[in-house]
Write an enzyme that holds these catalytic residues in place. Structure first.
Site, mmCIF file in Angstrom:
data_model
loop_
_atom_site.group_PDB
_atom_site.id
_atom_site.type_symbol
_atom_site.label_atom_id
_atom_site.label_comp_id
_atom_site.label_asym_id
_atom_site.label_seq_id
_atom_site.Cartn_x
_atom_site.Cartn_y
_atom_site.Cartn_z
ATOM 1 N N GLY A 182 1.304 -21.368 12.151
ATOM 2 C CA GLY A 182 2.594 -20.840 11.732
ATOM 3 C C GLY A 182 3.484 -21.842 11.027
ATOM 4 C CE LYS A 204 -5.073 -15.557 12.379
ATOM 5 N NZ LYS A 204 -3.963 -14.854 11.715
ATOM 6 N NE ARG A 253 -2.570 -1.079 3.502
ATOM 7 C CZ ARG A 253 -2.737 -2.270 4.074
ATOM 8 N NH1 ARG A 253 -3.410 -3.218 3.449
ATOM 9 N NH2 ARG A 253 -2.203 -2.528 5.251
ATOM 10 C CE LYS A 277 -4.270 -19.106 13.794
ATOM 11 N NZ LYS A 277 -3.271 -18.744 14.824
ATOM 12 N N GLY A 281 5.710 -8.165 22.508
ATOM 13 C CA GLY A 281 5.309 -8.231 21.108
ATOM 14 C C GLY A 281 4.468 -9.439 20.753
#
Length: 435
Positions: free
Chosen positions: A135, A106, A48, A206, A188
């Site tokens: 992952g 997902k 973007r 999931k 994080g």
């Protein structure tokens, strides 16, 4: 030196995963070509904002804001934008052009999977999505290919690293939910808005994907029962450990037979008590694990990193190599199997066990009253633990473990107990794994 024909690869998105995919493609191109039997030529990266800061230093000439033109010049499109739009429109455009698509999205698959798979089948393209669940852990391909000849009975997965990190910190270090979430955010593991994780939305997406794949049945996201972990308290976690359990939030997909003999499936997400002896109880930190129960293969466990840029990029590149091999060999893609067409049962039809913790009046006859409420709703008591607080207004604490019963009967029992005068408070209701 062997010369390979090139397969043109377009990358949509250059976030934490996309930038690592691009880096690995550029750094290990020769090695990947030898595995795929074709050169993987990264023809461009659609973003973007051309000037946005990237995790990886990549050639500026690869970047473009014209995703549509990039797609039309590619053999394989890797979609790592995330979300529903514009990802859905771009993936459909890629498939309709005849390109194979590799995605880790997902939310898109759980919401629009049937539409995307139908579009791929119509033109003989292939949609790959190993990175969409857990992952780096290979779970999609084993279910899709390795276990295609078996009959899956149940899947239980810790498929969200953020919530597993939080619950694990509460269990191992005694942190409150609020403190554990703050730590996850600082490190994080949690987003600034953690709703998708802590309320179970991510895990539900999931669960829908896993259930659809395992049971060859289209399981819509709306049919997945979802509960998050925001109501899990440190008291519940401590009590669970004392009783020999660990609290985990599980995505469960299960094959069931109802009282009329009709076979169907259930998909659900909620926090549950996992026995310390179960392999899922030892999954710590932000790791993911998926436990598969199959009739012939028996119990299988898939464990590893459930998130992370470079870790998830591993799954994306695995799909990319597979897609390139298909281009070398030729032939149409393999259609997704949904011929099972099993009904998706509501949560009320599931049979499970509850552990219910109540504060009750410390008076004669209370236990028989509580037992009577359970019996009235067709629920029998397996275990009872009682403690009494000191003081003039002492109340007793009852921890009741039930036998296996229908979810709807167990839920009605909890409602009825709340309406009993002898019950001061219901402090905890958790399901028990292993029923």
């Amino acid at each position: 030196m062997i010369e390979y024909r090139n397969v043109r690869v377009a990358l949509l998105g250059a976030g934490s995963v996309g930038s690592q995919v691009a880096r690995l493609l550029l750094e290990h191109g020769d090695e990947l070509a030898s595995r795929a039997g074709a050169g993987l030529e990264l023809v461009g990266i659609a973003v973007r904002d051309l000037d946005a800061k990237r995790d990886v230093d990549l050639p500026a000439e690869l970047f473009t804001t014209d995703a549509e033109s990039l797609i039309l010049g590619a053999d394989i499109v890797v979609e790592l934008i995330g979300g529903i739009e514009p990802a859905r429109t771009l993936v459909l455009q890629a498939l309709q052009s005849g390109a194979d698509v590799v995605t880790g999205n997902k939310a898109l698959l759980a919401t629009h999977g049937p539409e995307l798979f139908a579009a791929a089948e119509q033109v003989g393209a292939q949609l790959y999505y190993e990175a969409a669940v857990a992952g780096a852990i290979p779970i999609i391909r084993p279910l899709h290919d390795s276990l295609a000849g078996d009959r899956i009975v149940r899947i239980m997965g810790i498929v969200n690293g953020t919530t597993n990190f939080i619950l694990d910190l509460m269990d191992r270090e005694g942190a409150t939910f609020e403190d554990a979430l703050a730590t996850a955010t600082e490190l994080g593991y949690a987003e600034a808005d953690p709703t998708a994780d802590v309320e179970g939305y991510d895990a539900a997406q999931k669960a829908a994907i896993l259930a659809s794949l395992a049971f060859h049945t289209s399981v819509p996201l709306a049919a997945v029962h979802r509960e998050g972990i925001t109501s899990v308290t440190i008291e519940q976690v401590r009590a669970a450990r004392k009783a020999g359990y660990v609290v985990k939030i599980l995505a469960t997909a299960e094959r069931l037979t109802d009282e009329d003999g009709t076979e169907g499936v259930s998909a659900r997400v909620y926090p549950a008590l996992v026995p310390e002896s179960h392999p899922l109880a030892s999954v710590h930190g932000a790791k993911n694990a998926v436990f598969v129960e199959a009739e012939a293969a028996g119990d299988l466990m898939f464990y590893g990193a459930g998130a992370g840029g470079v870790e998830t990029a591993s799954a994306v590149l695995g799909d990319l190599v597979s897609a390139a091999r298909r281009h070398v060999i030729g032939g149409p893609g393999v259609a997704e199997s949904t011929q099972g067409a099993l009904p998706v049962f509501p949560i009320g039809t599931v049979r499970t066990r509850y552990q219910i913790t109540l504060h009750v009046a410390d008076a004669p006859g209370v236990l028989s009253t509580v037992a009577g409420v359970l019996a009235k709703h067709g629920v029998s008591v397996e275990t009872v633990e009682q403690t009494v607080a000191s003081g003039a207004d002492a109340t007793a604490t009852l921890v009741i473990g039930t036998h296996l019963a229908r979810e709807s009967d167990l839920a009605n029992t909890v409602v009825a107990l709340r309406n009993e005068d002898v019950v001061v408070e219901i402090t905890s209701v958790l399901r028990v794994v292993g029923a």
